[in-house]
Design an enzyme around this catalytic site. Structure first.
Site, PDB file in Angstrom:
ATOM      1  N   GLU A   1      -5.734  -8.530   0.287  1.00  0.00           N
ATOM      2  CA  GLU A   1      -6.261  -7.984   1.606  1.00  0.00           C
ATOM      3  C   GLU A   1      -7.722  -7.506   1.291  1.00  0.00           C
ATOM      4  O   GLU A   1      -8.182  -6.774   0.356  1.00  0.00           O
ATOM      5  CB  GLU A   1      -5.598  -6.707   2.420  1.00  0.00           C
ATOM      6  CG  GLU A   1      -4.284  -6.982   3.058  1.00  0.00           C
ATOM      7  CD  GLU A   1      -3.873  -5.601   3.681  1.00  0.00           C
ATOM      8  OE1 GLU A   1      -4.677  -5.036   4.156  1.00  0.00           O
ATOM      9  OE2 GLU A   1      -2.521  -5.698   3.860  1.00  0.00           O
TER      10      GLU A   1
ATOM     11  N   GLU B  57       0.763  -1.239  -0.105  1.00  0.00           N
ATOM     12  CA  GLU B  57       0.009  -0.003  -0.100  1.00  0.00           C
ATOM     13  C   GLU B  57       0.744   1.120   0.092  1.00  0.00           C
ATOM     14  O   GLU B  57       0.785   2.079   0.902  1.00  0.00           O
ATOM     15  CB  GLU B  57      -0.835   0.072   1.027  1.00  0.00           C
ATOM     16  CG  GLU B  57      -1.815  -1.103   1.327  1.00  0.00           C
ATOM     17  CD  GLU B  57      -2.860  -1.174   2.385  1.00  0.00           C
ATOM     18  OE1 GLU B  57      -2.832  -0.631   3.347  1.00  0.00           O
ATOM     19  OE2 GLU B  57      -3.907  -1.809   2.226  1.00  0.00           O
TER      20      GLU B  57
HETATM   21  O1  IFM Z   1      -4.149  -3.208   9.014  1.00  0.00           O
HETATM   22  C1  IFM Z   1      -3.943  -2.715   7.613  1.00  0.00           C
HETATM   23  C2  IFM Z   1      -2.961  -3.084   7.031  1.00  0.00           C
HETATM   24  O2  IFM Z   1      -1.809  -3.048   7.607  1.00  0.00           O
HETATM   25  C3  IFM Z   1      -2.651  -2.528   5.804  1.00  0.00           C
HETATM   26  N1  IFM Z   1      -4.191  -2.634   5.078  1.00  0.00           N
HETATM   27  C4  IFM Z   1      -5.235  -2.098   5.789  1.00  0.00           C
HETATM   28  C5  IFM Z   1      -5.391  -2.926   7.237  1.00  0.00           C
HETATM   29  C6  IFM Z   1      -6.652  -2.420   7.880  1.00  0.00           C
HETATM   30  O3  IFM Z   1      -6.539  -1.045   8.142  1.00  0.00           O
END
Ligand code: IFM
Length: 391
Positions: free
Chosen positions: A306, A164
């Protein structure tokens, strides 16, 4: 506005060999990391400390037993840069061997490893040099990535350099809530260019070691909507380009797959009344479909690296998983090459500036005892994984 995935005529099965798993990240679950910028900021009282966290560093075997018992066949983890390179240019073989054991223990349980090399936290020595503001940072980052795959490249096929990039850049340089706590639009843009370069150089260096590795990044993409006001439509189109496309366009010649991290629907203008997670984020499952369709033009396999929900009472997570997956299936039926889904997260963990208050785990971690308790929604996900189908 909402379309209905159930109207698809295709079989309800996901493609053969679809990967079902969950994701974690080193600083959020391992515990005992004191030499990165977040730990330092924790000691200074600027963010909550992560302390022992879920103690996953010592309990990974048991945690992977749970993932296996939940019929998962893949797992995404990250390697802590500060453990591997605690001082500039000095690498710690013992920590390499630790991660070797971690990756091997996944494979023994039939879980395909997806390894992220950098998930938000910087070694203190690197942060002290300006982190990704430093002109040399792409070289420094690529050296670290190359070192890791020179040692562990034979253990895993799938690698992600960066998690990210825009979320990190905005937390650290636009919102100023994360280390190094800056609010500076020029630096916000500068570090993004640096991350493009860092990924590209790391990609090339890793391929020199092993050209068969599959390398990508995990990119947070959102669905931007607007009411019918012209300025809102302009804002939506601009943000869609700025947030979702720009970075991926720049690295498109240097990635073997796209990792999509998806959480957000942002609407400009009149808001829709939508249910919300414990993070106060809107739940709008169709958004994942829109993001997947948008990624089709890159012609690369896509893994959802994710997607998940903070839901302490576990009253929404089961439906959340089913509803988002229905829209993933709709995208697949329309020709988007989605090959896997990683739920965020396997375990309750350290949610950055929110500390341990937000509960994203399929598995609850009891705060004082660190006991693991499988949440009911995890069994809903298990059933989907077992059947390779939502039905
Ligand atoms: O916890 C985070 C993760 O580190 C990166 N993506 C989003 C998740 C939830 O906020």
């Amino acid at each position: 506005m909402e379309s209905h995935p159930s109207q698809s005529n295709s079989s309800s099965n996901f493609p053969k060999g679809f990967l079902w798993g969950s994701a974690t990240a080193s600083y959020q679950v391992e515990g005992g990391i004191e030499n990165n910028d977040w730990a330092k900021a924790g000691r200074e009282g600027k963010v909550p400390p992560a302390g022992i966290s879920s103690d996953h560093y010592n309990r990974y075997e048991k945690d992977f037993d749970i993932a296996q018992s939940l019929s998962q066949n893949t797992h995404r983890l990250s390697i802590e840069w500060a453990r591997i390179e605690p001082h500039e240019g000095q690498f710690d073989e013992k920590e390499i061997e630790h991660y070797r054991r971690v990756i091997q223990s996944l494979k023994r349980r039939g879980l395909e490893p997806f390894v992220t090399l950098w998930h938000f936290t910087l070694p203190i020595w690197f942060a002290d040099k300006g982190g990704f503001e430093n002109e040399e940072s792409p070289k420094i980052f690529a050296r670290y990535c190359k070192y890791v795959v020179s040692k562990l490249g034979d253990e895993a096929e799938f690698w992600m350099t960066i998690n990210e990039p825009l979320i990190w850049a905005s937390g650290s340089y636009f919102r100023g809530k994360w280390p190094p706590f800056k609010k500076n639009i020029f630096k916000f843009i500068r570090v993004q260019s640096s991350l493009v370069e860092s990924h590209t150089l790391a990609f090339k260096s890793m391929k020199e070691i092993n050209s068969n590795l599959k390398i990508g990044i995990a990119k947070n993409n959102m669905y931007f909507g607007a009411d019918n006001k012209v300025w809102n439509i302009i804002a939506k189109n601009f943000m869609n380009w700025f947030w979702n496309e720009r970075f991926l366009d720049k690295i498109s010649g240097h990635q073997d797959f796209i990792g999509l991290n998806h959480y957000f629907y942002v609407k400009f203008g009149d808001k829709d009344k939508l249910p919300k997670t414990d993070m106060n984020w809107d739940i709008f499952p169709e958004a994942i479909y829109k993001c997947l369709v948008q990624l089709k033009k890159y012609n690369k396999p896509i893994y959802i690296t994710e997607n998940g929900i903070a839901d302490e009472k576990d009253v929404m997570r089961g439906d959340f998983i089913k509803d988002y997956l229905k829209f993933v299936k709709k995208a697949i039926d329309e020709g988007v090459d989605v090959k896997g889904y990683f739920h965020w997260s396997l375990l309750d963990n350290f949610e950055w500036s929110f500390g341990f208050d937000k509960k994203f785990g399929l598995v609850e971690i009891v705060p004082k005892t660190l006991e693991r308790k499988i949440r009911s929604s995890a069994y809903i996900y298990k059933k989907i994984a077992e059947n390779n189908s939502i039905v």
